[in-house]
Design an enzyme around this catalytic site. Structure first.
Site, short mmCIF file in Angstrom:
data_model
loop_
_atom_site.label_atom_id
_atom_site.label_comp_id
_atom_site.label_asym_id
_atom_site.label_seq_id
_atom_site.Cartn_x
_atom_site.Cartn_y
_atom_site.Cartn_z
N ASP A 88 0.90 -1.20 -0.23
CA ASP A 88 0.09 -0.03 -0.19
C ASP A 88 0.83 1.07 -0.08
O ASP A 88 1.89 1.11 -0.01
CB ASP A 88 -0.84 0.13 1.32
CG ASP A 88 -0.36 -0.44 2.48
OD1 ASP A 88 1.05 -0.29 2.49
OD2 ASP A 88 -1.08 -0.71 3.53
N ASN A 142 -7.02 -2.96 14.68
CA ASN A 142 -8.32 -3.26 14.43
C ASN A 142 -8.45 -4.39 13.25
O ASN A 142 -9.68 -4.55 13.04
CB ASN A 142 -9.21 -2.05 13.95
CG ASN A 142 -8.45 -1.43 12.72
OD1 ASN A 142 -7.58 -2.13 12.03
ND2 ASN A 142 -9.12 -0.43 11.94
N GLU A 146 -9.35 -1.73 5.83
CA GLU A 146 -10.11 -1.49 7.03
C GLU A 146 -11.35 -2.61 7.17
O GLU A 146 -11.90 -2.89 6.23
CB GLU A 146 -10.62 -0.13 7.27
CG GLU A 146 -9.36 0.68 7.18
CD GLU A 146 -8.62 1.01 8.38
OE1 GLU A 146 -8.53 0.04 9.14
OE2 GLU A 146 -7.96 2.41 8.58
N HIS A 148 -6.86 -4.98 10.43
CA HIS A 148 -6.80 -4.45 9.06
C HIS A 148 -5.42 -5.12 8.48
O HIS A 148 -4.30 -5.31 9.40
CB HIS A 148 -6.92 -3.02 8.68
CG HIS A 148 -5.92 -2.15 9.40
ND1 HIS A 148 -5.86 -1.25 9.82
CD2 HIS A 148 -4.47 -2.28 8.72
CE1 HIS A 148 -4.63 -0.68 9.90
NE2 HIS A 148 -3.81 -1.02 9.24
C1 GLP Z 1 -0.64 0.41 8.49
C2 GLP Z 1 -0.20 -0.24 7.32
C3 GLP Z 1 -0.15 -1.88 7.54
C4 GLP Z 1 0.30 -2.09 8.99
C5 GLP Z 1 -0.18 -1.65 10.07
C6 GLP Z 1 0.51 -1.91 11.49
O1 GLP Z 1 -1.83 0.68 8.89
N1 GLP Z 1 -0.95 0.06 6.30
O2 GLP Z 1 0.21 -2.75 6.40
O3 GLP Z 1 0.48 -3.83 9.14
O4 GLP Z 1 0.19 -0.08 9.69
O5 GLP Z 1 1.56 -1.20 11.59
P1 GLP Z 1 2.79 -1.32 12.83
O6 GLP Z 1 3.52 -2.42 12.23
O7 GLP Z 1 3.32 0.05 12.91
O8 GLP Z 1 1.97 -1.66 14.05
#
Ligand code: GLP
Length: 252
Positions: free
Chosen positions: A68, A137, A144, A139
């Protein structure tokens, strides 16, 4: 069925996940990797860099597709996912930059950019192994809660919780983009293998719902239960709300 590996701590989680990716790269030097951003994969990428520098892990034929990108952020913006990938991994290994793909957050026509990305993945032969993190959450990528199981790469709106969770990377919460381009759940599920990593108690609820709860759009990561080769590598804290005790424990 999701295979679960519980590591003693976050360092061991990162090492274990890096080992899995290194094995796939050694077995197929022109492997197609799906990669993720966020805080969680940083130590895993450090370990892959170490393996490249000290053990000669070769990325010269590897191709990558990232999950993404924030809509509206230039690739040079220090919070863009392209910048994250360059600074946390690509600049430190022998991968060819032209073999690395991240959605373009500044594309004039974002819908066209999403279509182009899907076609590029198909043309490359599909993703061999996809790395995922998980949002608090539930995702995956930026799918989402409410994202359909068969969703494809598209423009998505971020929830308030995700904006708040990701605000720590920006100077001010007002700077966090509210939209992103993201592979869909359907795109992700087409990868031949999936590895999801998670640490910290803030992920415990999402991890237990994804593995032990019903498959539901309310928790997009729960769709991974339907994949034939999906492994969760989590630390003890992220695993702390799992009820079943029949998981694999490692001290890598
Ligand atoms: C973002 C990314 C996800 C990732 C998530 C968790 O929303 N788009 O791909 O898994 O954050 O991030 P973190 O590893 O910083 O908790």
């Amino acid at each position: 069925m999701i295979k679960v590996i519980i590591a003693d701590n976050s360092d061991l989680m990162s090492k274990k996940a890096a080992q899995i990716f290194a094995e796939r790269i050694k077995a197929k030097p022109n492997v197609i990797l799906g990669l993720a951003t966020g805080g969680t994969p940083v130590k895993m990428y450090k370990e892959l860099i170490r393996m490249h520098k000290q053990e000669g892990l070769d990325f010269s034929k590897v191709k990558t597709f990232n999950l993404d990108e924030y809509l509206g952020l230039a690739p040079t913006h220090d919070q863009s996912y392209r910048y994250f990938m360059n600074t946390n991994l690509f600049d430190h290994i022998n991968i060819k930059k032209e073999n690395t793909n991240v959605l373009n957050g500044l594309a004039k026509n974002a819908d066209e950019e999403c279509k182009r990305y899907e076609e590029m993945i198909k043309k490359a032969g599909g993703i061999d192994i996809q790395l995922l993190g998980i949002g608090g959450n539930g995702h995956i990528a930026f799918n989402e809660p409410g994202s359909a199981k068969n969703s494809r790469t598209r423009v998505v709106s971020l929830t308030e919780r995700t904006i708040q969770d990701n605000a720590r990377f920006f100077k001010d919460i007002s700077e966090v983009p509210t939209k992103a381009l993201s592979m869909g759940n359907g795109t992700i599920l087409e990868a031949r293998e999936i590895v999801l990593i998670a640490d910290k108690t803030s992920k415990a609820d999402a991890i237990s719902k994804s593995i032990e709860g019903p498959q539901t759009v309310d928790v997009p990561a729960s769709f991974l239960q339907s994949h034939s080769k999906c492994t969760f590598v989590v630390d003890k804290d992220a695993a702390s709300k799992l009820l079943k005790k029949s998981y694999e424990y490692v001290n890598v």
